[in-house]
Design an enzyme around this catalytic site. Structure first.
Site, PDB file in Angstrom:
ATOM      1  N   ARG A   4      48.907  25.876 -36.932  1.00  0.00           N
ATOM      2  CA  ARG A   4      50.310  25.695 -37.322  1.00  0.00           C
ATOM      3  C   ARG A   4      51.176  25.963 -36.105  1.00  0.00           C
ATOM      4  O   ARG A   4      51.041  27.008 -35.465  1.00  0.00           O
ATOM      5  CB  ARG A   4      50.719  26.643 -38.441  1.00  0.00           C
ATOM      6  CG  ARG A   4      52.253  26.751 -38.511  1.00  0.00           C
ATOM      7  CD  ARG A   4      52.801  27.472 -39.698  1.00  0.00           C
ATOM      8  NE  ARG A   4      52.552  26.728 -40.908  1.00  0.00           N
ATOM      9  CZ  ARG A   4      53.246  26.923 -42.042  1.00  0.00           C
ATOM     10  NH1 ARG A   4      54.200  27.823 -42.096  1.00  0.00           N
ATOM     11  NH2 ARG A   4      52.959  26.226 -43.112  1.00  0.00           N
ATOM     12  N   CYS A  14      58.194  22.617 -51.482  1.00  0.00           N
ATOM     13  CA  CYS A  14      57.027  23.154 -50.768  1.00  0.00           C
ATOM     14  C   CYS A  14      57.132  24.661 -50.577  1.00  0.00           C
ATOM     15  O   CYS A  14      56.112  25.326 -50.402  1.00  0.00           O
ATOM     16  CB  CYS A  14      56.856  22.443 -49.434  1.00  0.00           C
ATOM     17  SG  CYS A  14      58.321  22.522 -48.387  1.00  0.00           S
ATOM     18  N   ASP A  63      63.314  20.186 -49.763  1.00  0.00           N
ATOM     19  CA  ASP A  63      62.809  21.140 -48.772  1.00  0.00           C
ATOM     20  C   ASP A  63      64.034  21.753 -48.100  1.00  0.00           C
ATOM     21  O   ASP A  63      65.174  21.280 -48.286  1.00  0.00           O
ATOM     22  CB  ASP A  63      61.911  20.382 -47.770  1.00  0.00           C
ATOM     23  CG  ASP A  63      61.241  21.288 -46.740  1.00  0.00           C
ATOM     24  OD1 ASP A  63      61.260  22.523 -46.905  1.00  0.00           O
ATOM     25  OD2 ASP A  63      60.695  20.748 -45.753  1.00  0.00           O
ATOM     26  N   ARG A  95      48.007  24.947 -53.129  1.00  0.00           N
ATOM     27  CA  ARG A  95      47.694  24.990 -51.690  1.00  0.00           C
ATOM     28  C   ARG A  95      46.285  25.557 -51.489  1.00  0.00           C
ATOM     29  O   ARG A  95      45.536  25.093 -50.646  1.00  0.00           O
ATOM     30  CB  ARG A  95      48.696  25.876 -50.928  1.00  0.00           C
ATOM     31  CG  ARG A  95      50.151  25.468 -50.962  1.00  0.00           C
ATOM     32  CD  ARG A  95      50.417  24.124 -50.364  1.00  0.00           C
ATOM     33  NE  ARG A  95      49.886  23.962 -49.014  1.00  0.00           N
ATOM     34  CZ  ARG A  95      50.379  24.536 -47.896  1.00  0.00           C
ATOM     35  NH1 ARG A  95      51.459  25.289 -47.957  1.00  0.00           N
ATOM     36  NH2 ARG A  95      49.810  24.340 -46.720  1.00  0.00           N
ATOM     37  N   GLN A 143      50.076  20.229 -47.246  1.00  0.00           N
ATOM     38  CA  GLN A 143      51.071  20.436 -48.312  1.00  0.00           C
ATOM     39  C   GLN A 143      51.103  19.240 -49.264  1.00  0.00           C
ATOM     40  O   GLN A 143      51.196  19.389 -50.480  1.00  0.00           O
ATOM     41  CB  GLN A 143      52.450  20.653 -47.690  1.00  0.00           C
ATOM     42  CG  GLN A 143      53.574  20.833 -48.700  1.00  0.00           C
ATOM     43  CD  GLN A 143      53.502  22.146 -49.455  1.00  0.00           C
ATOM     44  OE1 GLN A 143      53.396  23.189 -48.861  1.00  0.00           O
ATOM     45  NE2 GLN A 143      53.563  22.087 -50.779  1.00  0.00           N
ATOM     46  N   HIS A 182      53.023  17.758 -42.239  1.00  0.00           N
ATOM     47  CA  HIS A 182      52.466  18.893 -43.000  1.00  0.00           C
ATOM     48  C   HIS A 182      51.493  18.324 -44.046  1.00  0.00           C
ATOM     49  O   HIS A 182      51.739  18.392 -45.248  1.00  0.00           O
ATOM     50  CB  HIS A 182      53.616  19.669 -43.661  1.00  0.00           C
ATOM     51  CG  HIS A 182      53.248  21.037 -44.148  1.00  0.00           C
ATOM     52  ND1 HIS A 182      52.017  21.629 -43.908  1.00  0.00           N
ATOM     53  CD2 HIS A 182      53.948  21.943 -44.885  1.00  0.00           C
ATOM     54  CE1 HIS A 182      51.993  22.823 -44.465  1.00  0.00           C
ATOM     55  NE2 HIS A 182      53.135  23.035 -45.062  1.00  0.00           N
TER      56      HIS A 182
HETATM   57  N1  NVA Z   1      60.174  21.656 -43.407  1.00  0.00           N
HETATM   58  C1  NVA Z   1      59.783  23.048 -43.520  1.00  0.00           C
HETATM   59  C2  NVA Z   1      58.517  23.156 -44.308  1.00  0.00           C
HETATM   60  C3  NVA Z   1      58.059  24.575 -44.545  1.00  0.00           C
HETATM   61  C4  NVA Z   1      56.779  24.642 -45.304  1.00  0.00           C
HETATM   62  C5  NVA Z   1      59.635  23.664 -42.142  1.00  0.00           C
HETATM   63  O1  NVA Z   1      59.038  23.027 -41.267  1.00  0.00           O
HETATM   64  O2  NVA Z   1      60.118  24.775 -41.937  1.00  0.00           O
HETATM   65  N1   CP Z   2      54.757  25.529 -47.880  1.00  0.00           N
HETATM   66  C1   CP Z   2      54.318  26.230 -46.806  1.00  0.00           C
HETATM   67  O1   CP Z   2      53.700  25.695 -45.861  1.00  0.00           O
HETATM   68  O2   CP Z   2      54.584  27.549 -46.883  1.00  0.00           O
HETATM   69  P1   CP Z   2      54.358  28.619 -45.723  1.00  0.00           P
HETATM   70  O3   CP Z   2      55.340  28.301 -44.609  1.00  0.00           O
HETATM   71  O4   CP Z   2      54.627  29.938 -46.377  1.00  0.00           O
HETATM   72  O5   CP Z   2      52.943  28.496 -45.234  1.00  0.00           O
END
Ligand code: NVA
Ligand code: CP
Length: 317
Positions: A108, A274, A233, A302, A138, A135
């Protein structure tokens, strides 16, 4: 011939066919039932799994960790301040070292190129746990949740409102194109998805012949009319916090509130997010706590979907 994902990366959903996505969702449902029945079979026994996190995470980190342990694997959390990656050592060298010790690597972080280079140099399956661009794990959880609620994906009217150019909007659009869904983005024009990706998705939709459609509008109420699913989101993704003020200035009409839910004219519409959610901005507390919300089933999924991703590529199946 049966679907076989052994040794495969998951970097975006672009490289998976609809049959492969379907296979992952079926395996997720199967693993979910097995876990609920208390039946764990050591499908990741003897497997060492590296979890690299440059950005924070609750769900993704916990899902990879619990999924690995559930099936007898060993997850190792490598926070960005714990390892040399990105400071002293480049991605190609870190990848080659980790690939000699681990059976699979989750990443990540910020750059999509980074996760692609990990895949290129490590020699073991690499799974994208979120980048600025995509992602994919997800989307698998989101689609499992849709299937549990609506019994299908094909033909489902799936509407995403808010920041239409972030990693979630882009990944959902790819998934919808693959699975034959009617996908609409409701966003201000300046936050419409990347036009090159839209073209790619339209092409995927045409090739898959499952009847997927992709539309965009800046009219939030028109976007959600007849929706089966309303998804949103955060307005500023991780790494874009400085943009929050400018996003707030244009995104209020896209807040998922009861008016927007009612504009679907579908009393059975479901709300997905998400998570994490910034309540009061992209979604109201009222919608979040309402009977429409499925976001915690989605969060649980998840675990089951990430387990399926790992088991299918490195597991003892
Ligand atoms: N679009 C958000 C998704 C978090 C799971 C981010 O990248 O912060
Ligand atoms: N939805 C998601 O990826 O959550 P986190 O950022 O908590 O992993």
């Amino acid at each position: 011939m049966g679907t076989n994902l052994r040794g495969r990366h998951l970097l975006t959903l672009k490289h998976h066919t609809s049959q492969e996505i379907e296979y992952l969702l079926n395996l997720s449902a199967d693993l979910k039932n097995k876990k609920l029945a208390g039946d764990k079979r050591g499908l990741l026994e003897g497997k060492n799994i590296a979890l690299i996190f440059e950005k924070p995470s609750t769900r993704t980190r916990c899902a990879f960790t619990v999924a690995a342990i559930d099936e007898g694997g060993h997850p190792e959390f490598l926070g960005i301040n714990d390892i040399h990656l990105g400071h002293k050592e480049d991605v190609a060298d870190t990848a080659r070292v980790l690939g000699r010790m681990f059976d699979g690597i989750e990443f990540r972080g910020f750059s999509q190129k980074f996760v692609e280079d990990l895949a290129k140099y490590s020699g073991v399956p690499v799974w994208n746990g979120l980048t600025d661009e995509y992602h994919p794990t997800q989307v698998l959880a989101d689609f499992l949740t849709v299937r549990e609620n609506l019994g299908k994906l094909r033909g489902v009217r799936f509407v995403y409102v808010g920041d239409g150019r972030n990693n979630m909007a882009h990944s959902l659009m790819i998934g919808a194109a693959k699975m034959g869904m009617h996908f609409t983005i409701g966003a201000p024009e300046e936050l419409f998805p990347d036009p090159i990706l839209v073209e790619e998705c339209l092409k995927m939709a045409e090739e898959n012949k499952l009847g997927a459609t992709i539309k965009m509008t800046d009219d939030a109420k028109a976007a959600v009319k007849n929706a089966d699913v309303i998804y949103t989101d955060v307005w500023a993704s991780m790494g874009e916090e400085a943009k929050l003020a400018e996003r707030k200035a244009i995104l209020w009409p896209y807040q998922v509130n009861m008016d927007l839910i009612n504009a679907s004219e579908n009393d059975n519409v479901i709300f997905l997010h998400c998570l994490p959610a910034v309540k009061g901005y992209e979604v109201t507390e009222e919608v979040f706590e309402s009977r429409y919300g499925r976001q915690f089933d989605q969060a649980e999924n998840r675990l089951h979907t990430i387990k399926a991703v790992m088991v299918s590529s490195i597991g003892n199946l």
